[in-house]
Design a protein around this motif. Sequence first.
Motif, mmCIF file in Angstrom:
data_model
loop_
_atom_site.group_PDB
_atom_site.id
_atom_site.type_symbol
_atom_site.label_atom_id
_atom_site.label_comp_id
_atom_site.label_asym_id
_atom_site.label_seq_id
_atom_site.Cartn_x
_atom_site.Cartn_y
_atom_site.Cartn_z
ATOM 1 N N LEU A 448 50.487 33.475 30.741
ATOM 2 C CA LEU A 448 50.514 33.910 32.132
ATOM 3 C C LEU A 448 49.742 32.941 33.025
ATOM 4 O O LEU A 448 49.042 32.053 32.547
ATOM 5 C CB LEU A 448 49.923 35.322 32.245
ATOM 6 N N ASP A 449 49.880 33.145 34.306
ATOM 7 C CA ASP A 449 49.190 32.302 35.282
ATOM 8 C C ASP A 449 47.690 32.340 35.021
ATOM 9 O O ASP A 449 47.112 33.400 34.741
ATOM 10 C CB ASP A 449 49.494 32.808 36.696
ATOM 11 N N ALA A 450 47.053 31.198 35.131
ATOM 12 C CA ALA A 450 45.618 31.099 34.849
ATOM 13 C C ALA A 450 44.792 32.010 35.753
ATOM 14 O O ALA A 450 43.662 32.375 35.405
ATOM 15 C CB ALA A 450 45.157 29.647 35.005
ATOM 16 N N ARG A 451 45.351 32.393 36.902
ATOM 17 C CA ARG A 451 44.612 33.268 37.801
ATOM 18 C C ARG A 451 44.365 34.645 37.186
ATOM 19 O O ARG A 451 43.448 35.359 37.585
ATOM 20 C CB ARG A 451 45.379 33.432 39.125
ATOM 21 N N TYR A 452 45.212 35.023 36.219
ATOM 22 C CA TYR A 452 45.088 36.346 35.608
ATOM 23 C C TYR A 452 44.230 36.337 34.346
ATOM 24 O O TYR A 452 44.035 37.386 33.728
ATOM 25 C CB TYR A 452 46.475 36.890 35.248
ATOM 26 N N ALA A 453 43.747 35.169 33.954
ATOM 27 C CA ALA A 453 43.024 35.069 32.685
ATOM 28 C C ALA A 453 41.795 35.970 32.653
ATOM 29 O O ALA A 453 41.560 36.704 31.693
ATOM 30 C CB ALA A 453 42.635 33.616 32.416
ATOM 31 N N LEU A 454 41.011 35.920 33.737
ATOM 32 C CA LEU A 454 39.796 36.726 33.765
ATOM 33 C C LEU A 454 40.117 38.217 33.764
ATOM 34 O O LEU A 454 39.452 39.010 33.094
ATOM 35 C CB LEU A 454 38.966 36.367 34.998
#
Length: 663
Positions: A448-454
């Motif tokens: 998924l998009d790195a923005r959703y990693a956290l």
Amino acid sequence: MAGILPSPLLTGPSPIDEPQQNSAVRLPLRGTVVELLLSAIVAAVVSLLLQFAVVHFGISEPSYAPEALAVVGSALVLAVLFLLLAFGHRRSPRWARLLGVWAALSAFSTLALAIPLQSTRFYYGGSSVDNGFRMQYMTRMAATPGLADMNYADTSPYYPGGWFWLGGRFANLIGWEGWAAYKPYALAWVAVTAVVTFTLWSVVVRRRLALLAAVVTALAGMLHGIEEPYAWPSAAWLAPVAVLAWHALRRQESTPRWTLVCIGGYVGFAAITYTLHFAFAVLMVVLMAVLIGAFRVHQGQALRPTVRQLFLRLLPIGIVSLVIALLVWLPYLLATHFLLANPRSAAQHYLPSDGAFLPVPMLQGTAFGVLCLAGLVWLLLRCRRSEVAAAMLTIVIAVYGWFVLSTLALIAKTTLLAFRLNVILDVTLAVGGVFGLLELIGYLRRKLDARYALRISMVGCALGLLGAITINQGAIGLALQDSVERAYQDYYPTGDNAMGQRDPAQLGSWTDDEIRAIAELTGREPTQNLLLSTDYKLMSFKPYWGFQQETPHYANPLADYAERAAEIQRWTTAKTSDELLDMLHSSRFKTPNVFILNNPANRYSTVDFPEDQAGKLVLQLKDDAFPQLPNVRDYDVYFDPAVFDSPAFTKREVGPYTIIALR
């Protein structure tokens, strides 16, 4: 937050999870041994200190207050552990991190299990059913420096006594009787088991994965394993040892000898604590060797060199485990001419519903069931690429294979007690579920998009903590509740129970009077008395020797249970005191000097008897009824009171019992 997450290949061929320096393990020998010893000491000390604090709560039962405190206290420890997993403290010294983990794991196990028992001296299950035999063994070991049968005098022990022998030394150290030391000793072992599980998993996977594996192992044990505290360690430690064994057997290069020695050490430990787990561990290691050998031959390798290499790796494991096993088993082996004259045992004559049906924990509609289902899926998907998954899948296959063999053993009118392996299956699938879910989180973070990693990490951590708390409070509030009730309701040898009840209608309320009467009538120490008793719980609280064990399933095969029962029947045919005394003197067995019989004429007696036996004294015996349920058949034999009317005997009435001692 990302610190909790593994690489997408959790235990596959990723550099972070491969052995270091061409070794079969991630930790060196010295570090492993030091950590095992120090972690066990820290866990035991932390557990005993917390137990000491818990017993001062003084909460009266019945009450939900202990359960509430146990749930909240252990949940707070879980929260701390998950926060450490999520954020980590890399700047802290390594020894400080390890010490914190050891203390936290020990605190979690102890708080969750000790608080519900805060105002009883009994462990889970009280003194009822199987716990009576466990306390009898503990009481025996506290009264003798060496190994001995729990019940029969001058008989080589049959049930492995390693755990109980150490428990006897613990009881001597703190100055308590064996039955009283059983609870703190068992709780300390549960804590030690959790911490050692972390160290063993650290040998084959990264520290954070090892910590999660230890937490979920402790949770699985609370559901099914801790009520047999002497068997729980070998069940909890099997999975990491299996991974180590798979790696050691699979390596084409030479395997460090100490790795094989450590595997043999585990198998030997199982041999001196729980025979079934020893046999299963042997089956598992041999099955691994067969699977690895078959795969190599299938790939085109020569048969003879393959067999030779695997045999040379199995040999050290076998030698080490044999040496350790002989520490406990040698007296029995000598007595049976190394099993050439081994009597048949009824110990395996038990088939509850758990043993009649194949276990499917992955289909339970609970959080633990979901975890087990995730574990099964991960094992099947990763077994060809991950040594961890392959080894754990072998355990699962071996468990179901054991169930099949146990069912086939019914043809020979016995079983292999397959239901006792359910806890091993639960632990294996649950740990696999943790690894699988972590790999899924890593996959989602990567795809998924790195923005959703956290956010993915936060949700994963929160759900993991919620699941752990759910399983934890389910164990405290449901799985262990019946055992807690027995721990409070069963009577102490003082004649009352944890709730202060002293009901003359309850047989346990007379225990202190019985003990006092035996001492006064015989003038002997408990270890110098041999009892024929209808009240078998006496042997759980004092180290009396018994002429007969309560059930044939816990009787030593060398003691000739059936022949002793026939001998008792013969004694009941005596018409006079002289006739009974002649029978006792001519018996091939060492005869009792104390008889404890139920007297139906006493107003406290609840024994029913046929009309033709009116006025006689009653002794209850048990016979093997396998494969029926229950697996024992109760029956009574009757003594004419007149046979004890002799100067050779002295008598006293105690509650429902007549206690008779030879002068």
